[in-house]
Design a protein around this motif. Structure first.
Motif, PDB file in Angstrom:
ATOM      1  N   TYR A 195     -11.318  -0.470   5.724  1.00  0.00           N
ATOM      2  CA  TYR A 195     -11.619   1.311   4.718  1.00  0.00           C
ATOM      3  C   TYR A 195     -12.305  -0.214   4.039  1.00  0.00           C
ATOM      4  CZ  TYR A 195     -13.109   3.955   1.067  1.00  0.00           C
ATOM      5  OH  TYR A 195     -14.373   5.053   0.142  1.00  0.00           O
TER       6      TYR A 195
ATOM      7  N   TYR B 145      -5.200   9.783  -0.687  1.00  0.00           N
ATOM      8  CA  TYR B 145      -5.774   8.944  -1.252  1.00  0.00           C
ATOM      9  C   TYR B 145      -4.819   8.366  -0.115  1.00  0.00           C
ATOM     10  CZ  TYR B 145      -8.794  11.043  -3.573  1.00  0.00           C
ATOM     11  OH  TYR B 145      -9.856  12.377  -4.030  1.00  0.00           O
ATOM     12  N   VAL B 146      -5.222   6.817   0.263  1.00  0.00           N
ATOM     13  CA  VAL B 146      -4.586   5.091  -0.161  1.00  0.00           C
ATOM     14  C   VAL B 146      -4.834   4.865  -1.067  1.00  0.00           C
ATOM     15  CG1 VAL B 146      -6.180   4.095   1.480  1.00  0.00           C
ATOM     16  CG2 VAL B 146      -4.037   3.614   1.367  1.00  0.00           C
TER      17      VAL B 146
ATOM     18  N   MET C 179      -6.567  -0.316   3.965  1.00  0.00           N
ATOM     19  CA  MET C 179      -7.274   0.624   3.302  1.00  0.00           C
ATOM     20  C   MET C 179      -8.155  -0.945   3.352  1.00  0.00           C
ATOM     21  SD  MET C 179      -8.280   0.618   0.301  1.00  0.00           S
ATOM     22  CE  MET C 179      -7.849   1.190  -1.183  1.00  0.00           C
TER      23      MET C 179
ATOM     24  N   THR D 293      -7.083   0.380  -6.476  1.00  0.00           N
ATOM     25  CA  THR D 293      -8.389   0.892  -5.456  1.00  0.00           C
ATOM     26  C   THR D 293      -7.555   2.297  -4.666  1.00  0.00           C
ATOM     27  OG1 THR D 293      -8.010  -0.038  -3.836  1.00  0.00           O
ATOM     28  CG2 THR D 293     -10.144  -0.895  -5.744  1.00  0.00           C
ATOM     29  N   ARG D 294      -8.323   2.808  -4.440  1.00  0.00           N
ATOM     30  CA  ARG D 294      -8.198   3.929  -3.773  1.00  0.00           C
ATOM     31  C   ARG D 294      -9.155   4.919  -3.049  1.00  0.00           C
ATOM     32  NH1 ARG D 294      -7.940  10.369  -6.918  1.00  0.00           N
ATOM     33  NH2 ARG D 294      -9.863  10.300  -7.122  1.00  0.00           N
ATOM     34  N   ALA D 295      -9.278   4.944  -1.204  1.00  0.00           N
ATOM     35  CA  ALA D 295     -10.181   5.807  -1.083  1.00  0.00           C
ATOM     36  C   ALA D 295      -9.918   6.808   0.147  1.00  0.00           C
ATOM     37  CB  ALA D 295     -10.376   4.571   0.570  1.00  0.00           C
TER      38      ALA D 295
ATOM     39  N   SER E  22       0.804  -1.581   0.582  1.00  0.00           N
ATOM     40  CA  SER E  22       0.143   0.247  -0.243  1.00  0.00           C
ATOM     41  C   SER E  22       0.882   1.428  -0.225  1.00  0.00           C
ATOM     42  CB  SER E  22      -0.746  -0.150   1.045  1.00  0.00           C
ATOM     43  OG  SER E  22      -2.374  -0.898   1.044  1.00  0.00           O
TER      44      SER E  22
ATOM     45  N   ARG F 215      -4.503   0.592  -3.429  1.00  0.00           N
ATOM     46  CA  ARG F 215      -4.019  -0.645  -3.293  1.00  0.00           C
ATOM     47  C   ARG F 215      -4.453  -1.306  -4.477  1.00  0.00           C
ATOM     48  NH1 ARG F 215      -2.707  -5.109  -1.470  1.00  0.00           N
ATOM     49  NH2 ARG F 215      -2.986  -6.641   0.481  1.00  0.00           N
TER      50      ARG F 215
END
Length: 327
Positions: free
Chosen positions: A161, A129-130, A158, A115-117, A46, A132
């Protein structure tokens, strides 16, 4: 089990065959070296990334003449809606996301998505954002949905999340990101060494080989875990092995139960010699798992995420860099 879960389990047995049996009662134990470090779904780590603007792009299907509709876009973040989740093990869940039912995801073999969060803002007030990578385990030809198998780590930004997502929530996805371009019969013998959730890219390729009657590749999987309860989708893997003569699997665990009949301990030279194809021009060995296992088996990737130098037991047994691919 709800009517919906029974229906999707029947429609997608490979992804869901063992996903609705409830959580294991065993306690979560972190991997120990070499199988024992935190596993990454695609072997990646990550990392944080900053964007000057969110620039969210809602779900769209690319509809070009003579081209199938695809939901993914390699250049844009697409919002996918969470439809349902299911427990796979005591610390792993399966997440189903949906999109246009007339479109395919647009995933190649073998590839992953990122993916991002959102995790707040940086010192300049810009979104942070993180990000992954994950490998979908659903059939790439399926329309209207895709499935992610995600191990939920207590300290994983992540994964936590994902753990908090509710039905109807959205996740931003971009891709596909090609890992290994696979073509039918590209190698006569394909060996796989997976640790923990590193099974996901292997499953993607296994299913691609086995569902193609024109692909005669022989596939052998060596799958390592902490305990029998940590083996993900074992029932499905066993079913595939029992019904396809060109696929065989061997399991090994660090902490066997009293009735365990598989291997014990870390992946060893003896396990590789007995369970995987020997070195040769028509052999390909795939490796994916936690850093400790990667170091022990093949050496990890280079810092720039290129394949890096081959080391570990595979090098000791005579395999070359051309014969090994690290996810």
């Amino acid at each position: 089990m709800s009517l919906f879960l029974r229906r999707i389990a029947k429609a997608a047995p490979i992804a869901f065959s063992n996903a609705f049996r409830g959580e294991s009662k065993s306690n979560f134990n972190c991997f120990r070296v070499p199988v024992g470090a935190i596993a990454a779904i695609t072997g990646g780590i990550s990392y944080y990334y900053y964007f000057s603007s969110t620039n969210l792009v809602h779900l769209e299907a690319i509809n070009e003449e003579n081209s199938p509709k695809v939901a993914l876009n390699p250049d844009k973040w697409i919002e996918f809606k969470l439809h349902e989740t299911a427990n796979v093990s005591h610390n792993t869940k399966l997440f189903r996301f949906t999109f246009d039912p007339s479109a395919k995801l647009g995933l190649d073999i073998a590839s992953c998505v990122i993916t991002r969060a959102p995790i707040g803002q940086d010192d300049e007030g810009k979104p942070k954002y993180v990000i992954r990578p994950y490998t979908p385990i659903s059939d790439p030809d399926a329309k209207g949905y895709f499935d992610l198998l995600i191990k939920l780590y207590p300290e994983g930004i992540m994964s936590q999340y994902f753990a908090k997502l509710k039905r109807g929530d959205v996740v931003e996805v971009k891709g596909p990101i090609e890992k290994l371009r696979y073509t039918p019969n590209m190698k006569k013998h394909i060996g796989m060494i997976a640790g923990g959730s590193g099974i996901t890219p292997m499953l993607q390729l296994i299913e691609a080989v086995l569902k193609n009657p024109d692909d005669s590749s022989q596939v052998s999987l060596l799958y390592a875990n902490v305990s029998p309860d940590d083996i993900l989708l074992k029932q499905k893997i066993d079913t595939l092995a029992a019904s396809h003569p060109n696929f065989k699997v061997f399991y090994t665990v660090d902490n066997p139960s009293n009735n365990w009949r598989g291997g014990e301990g870390f992946v060893s030279k003896d396990m590789v010699l007995k369970g995987l194809p020997r070195p040769g021009d028509d052999t390909l060995i795939l490796v994916c798992g936690p850093p400790g296992m990667m170091k022990h088996v093949s050496g990890d990737k280079a810092k720039d995420r290129s394949q890096g130098e081959l080391s570990g037991i595979l090098k000791d047994l005579g395999y070359t860099e051309e014969m090994v691919y690290k996810f």
